[in-house]
Design a protein around this motif. Structure first.
Motif, mmCIF file in Angstrom:
data_model
loop_
_atom_site.group_PDB
_atom_site.id
_atom_site.type_symbol
_atom_site.label_atom_id
_atom_site.label_comp_id
_atom_site.label_asym_id
_atom_site.label_seq_id
_atom_site.Cartn_x
_atom_site.Cartn_y
_atom_site.Cartn_z
ATOM 1 N N TYR A 138 0.839 -1.206 0.000
ATOM 2 C CA TYR A 138 0.000 0.000 0.000
ATOM 3 C C TYR A 138 0.872 1.254 0.000
ATOM 4 C CZ TYR A 138 -4.287 -2.664 0.871
ATOM 5 O OH TYR A 138 -5.358 -3.513 0.750
ATOM 6 N N ALA A 139 1.927 1.226 0.806
ATOM 7 C CA ALA A 139 2.807 2.401 0.881
ATOM 8 C C ALA A 139 3.444 2.671 -0.478
ATOM 9 C CB ALA A 139 3.890 2.195 1.940
ATOM 10 N N GLY A 140 3.630 1.630 -1.273
ATOM 11 C CA GLY A 140 4.216 1.806 -2.589
ATOM 12 C C GLY A 140 3.215 2.267 -3.634
ATOM 13 N N GLY A 141 1.988 2.520 -3.212
ATOM 14 C CA GLY A 141 0.992 3.063 -4.132
ATOM 15 C C GLY A 141 0.124 2.021 -4.807
ATOM 16 N N LEU A 142 0.269 0.750 -4.452
ATOM 17 C CA LEU A 142 -0.584 -0.275 -5.055
ATOM 18 C C LEU A 142 -2.000 -0.158 -4.493
ATOM 19 C CD1 LEU A 142 1.609 -3.547 -5.104
ATOM 20 C CD2 LEU A 142 1.462 -1.739 -6.805
ATOM 21 N N ASN B 48 1.276 8.870 5.577
ATOM 22 C CA ASN B 48 0.828 8.434 4.248
ATOM 23 C C ASN B 48 -0.480 7.654 4.316
ATOM 24 O OD1 ASN B 48 1.746 6.065 5.299
ATOM 25 N ND2 ASN B 48 3.084 5.519 3.595
ATOM 26 N N ARG B 76 -0.025 7.962 -1.859
ATOM 27 C CA ARG B 76 1.050 7.078 -1.399
ATOM 28 C C ARG B 76 2.074 6.807 -2.483
ATOM 29 N NH1 ARG B 76 -3.198 3.277 0.815
ATOM 30 N NH2 ARG B 76 -3.664 4.088 2.885
ATOM 31 N N SER B 77 1.617 6.800 -3.733
ATOM 32 C CA SER B 77 2.567 6.537 -4.810
ATOM 33 C C SER B 77 3.606 7.650 -4.901
ATOM 34 C CB SER B 77 1.821 6.389 -6.137
ATOM 35 O OG SER B 77 1.301 7.634 -6.536
ATOM 36 N N MET B 81 8.348 4.914 1.375
ATOM 37 C CA MET B 81 8.408 4.484 2.775
ATOM 38 C C MET B 81 9.349 3.292 2.917
ATOM 39 S SD MET B 81 5.343 4.045 5.422
ATOM 40 C CE MET B 81 5.662 4.030 7.178
ATOM 41 N N PHE B 83 10.782 0.402 5.760
ATOM 42 C CA PHE B 83 10.356 -0.242 7.001
ATOM 43 C C PHE B 83 11.523 -0.881 7.745
ATOM 44 C CE2 PHE B 83 6.842 -0.068 4.085
ATOM 45 C CZ PHE B 83 5.729 0.200 4.859
ATOM 46 N N ARG B 149 13.807 0.843 -4.016
ATOM 47 C CA ARG B 149 12.449 0.582 -4.497
ATOM 48 C C ARG B 149 11.566 1.808 -4.275
ATOM 49 N NH1 ARG B 149 8.779 -4.045 -1.746
ATOM 50 N NH2 ARG B 149 9.047 -2.663 0.050
#
Ligand SMILES: Nc1ncnc2c1ncn2[C@@H]1O[C@H](COP(=O)(O)OP(=O)(O)OP(=O)(O)O)[C@@H](O)[C@H]1O
Ligand SMILES: [Mg+2]
Lengths: 238, 242
Positions: A138-142, B48, B76-77, B81, B83, B149
């Protein structure tokens, strides 16, 4: 014991034909039901893990219902009761004109029942993936759909290859219940050969051997699948 | 760029965030620290929209994260982030990890995504490992990939949640080096960390949290030189004396 062994009976043309036809129906029922079980099972299993509560509850209800009513009862319900409770026209069609009613009923009954078991495996697989990865996706925008499509499901399926194989085997074994609604699959044909020839041992041994061969084949496929889908260095949620 | 105003959050009866207010300007690096359970991860996840808040507003580049109608996926895109436990996609190679979001979210072509992935992976000295899977890499290597990434999406800001605290000591620096470089390149960063050396070196401000509240929010030098609150003093003495 005074029993006249005669293995040759299995190779007499008529009985051999019966056996082959029985194997054919067993495969037809099991494989068709498996397609339904996978499609419905994946949808229900995914549904149970969705954040949308009403959908999750409906899917949970499906699993409880289909998993807890004995399969034999479900087959009887589909075969004998269903045509009586639907509209008159549809009921008449089901009883008189539906092609191959035993087969269709067996596929639907067995498919929807096994779907509830597949759904549980799918759900367990998804839950085993872990929340951290979901957050990362989700954080990656998916989107939610993309998270399932590209992250959750591919990992979950790899994790559940072994239990799904066991469901696949079970569907073959359970397909023998279709004889109770008159489908001449492997077990029914063996029974028939036994009655015609009085060579029950031979007939049921043949059926047993065939079921075992199917089981071995499925296990082999499962091992190959597991090997090819193994994720290098991944051991799942710690 | 990031503004957090009077944010409160509860898990049931338990208040995790108590009226937090802070901001991160464009190009700024803000380090968030505080004792375990003080709400640092929760705060950064609210930025986010990974966690909802019950009160207050958070805005990122004019987009109100806390508003109901906000398209969180889109927002968010644009925010990277990183972790504590890396969270790389285990079933994908390093290359695929970097390309997935670029292709599926940003709609870049395969070639474009690959070129970007290779350039970024080269910058963290991981080009030789680009076809490997995360499970075949060390923690430090995984975290460098995870940073790449996030960068592959051309984020306007980066969030880090204790990026080095799951690493063996000898791997911490290789990750911090990448982060320092990123900060020096002008990336806007909000970093939860207990690496005070890193904070001293690149942070513009330090936010100190305790029991869900932001207790101090000050320029880095001021924070280290002369912490106002007893709790920050105590925290610093503990963390700097081992
Ligand atoms: N999903 C949750 N449900 C209930 N309580 C939670 C949940 N997530 C976190 N908490 C609680 O909220 C508090 C703050 O958690 P948080 O993870 O933000 O702390 P933290 O400052 O990041 O701590 P750490 O340094 O250990 O990572 C903790 O007391 C934690 O137990
Ligand atoms: Mg934390």
């Amino acid at each position: 014991m005074n029993y006249n062994w005669n293995w040759g009976v299995l190779f007499e043309e008529q009985y051999l034909d019966w056996l082959i036809s029985g194997v054919g129906w067993t495969f037809a029922v099991a494989l068709s039901a498996w397609v339904i079980a996978l499609i419905v099972g994946i949808m229900i299993g995914v549904g149970r893990t969705l954040p949308t509560k009403p959908i999750a509850h409906i899917c949970a209800a499906y699993v409880e219902l289909f998993r807890n009513v004995p399969l034999l009862v479900q087959l009887f319900l589909w075969y004998f009761v269903m045509p009586e409770v639907v509209s008159d026209d549809l009921g008449r069609w089901m009883k008189r004109d539906m092609p191959n009613p035993e087969f269709v009923t067996a596929v639907i009954g067995l498919g929807l029942y096994t779907a509830s078991r597949v759904a549980e495996q799918v759900r367990a697989g998804i839950n085993a993936v872990g929340g951290g990865l979901v957050s990362a996706a989700y954080a990656g925008g998916l989107s939610t759909a993309q998270t399932y499509r590209f992250v959750l499901l591919p990992i979950a399926f790899r994790l559940i290859v072994p239990p799904l194989t066991s469901e696949f085997l079970t569907i073959f074994k359970n397909s023998s219940l279709a004889l109770t609604i008159g489908l001449l699959e492997l077990t029914a044909q063996s029974q028939q050969i036994a009655e015609y020839t009085f060579q029950g041992f031979e007939a049921y041994t043949a059926a047993t051997v065939i079921y075992v061969v199917i089981a071995l084949g499925a296990t082999l496929i499962s091992h190959i699948l597991e090997k090819h889908t193994r994720i290098p260095g991944y051991v799942g949620k710690g | 760029m990031i503004s957090i105003e009077n944010v409160s959050k509860w898990y049931g009866d338990f208040q995790v965030l108590a009226n937090c207010t802070s901001k991160v300007d464009k190009g700024e690096v803000v380090v968030v620290c505080g004792p375990s359970g003080s709400g640092k991860s929760t705060l950064i996840k609210c930025v986010n929209g990974l966690e909802p808040v019950q009160r207050g507003t958070i805005t990122v580049e004019g987009t109100e994260v806390t508003a109901k109608r906000t398209n969180l996926t889109k927002l968010r895109s644009r925010i990277g982030m990183v972790f504590q436990h890396f969270e790389l996609y285990p079933h994908m190679s390093v290359r695929e990890n970097l390309c997935l979001g670029q292709q599926k979210v940003l709609g870049r072509s395969r070639d474009e995504a690959n070129a970007k992935a290779e350039a970024l992976i080269d910058r963290v000295d991981m080009l030789a490992h680009i076809e490997k899977f995360p499970g075949q890499l060390s923690g430090g290597q995984q975290q460098r990939v995870a940073i790449s990434r996030a960068l592959a999406m051309d984020p306007i800001a980066m969030l880090f949640d204790e990026p080095t605290s799951a690493l063996d000591p000898e791997m911490i620096n290789e990750v911090l080096d990448v982060m320092v470089e990123l900060a020096q390149d002008g990336m806007t960063m909000m970093v939860v960390t207990h690496e005070m050396g890193f904070a001293r070196k690149v942070a513009d401000r330090v936010v100190f949290m305790d029991a869900g509240a932001i207790v101090e929010d000050r320029e880095t030098e001021a924070f280290f030189g002369n912490p106002e609150s007893d709790r920050a003093k105590e925290f610093l003495s503990k963390i700097l004396n081992h």
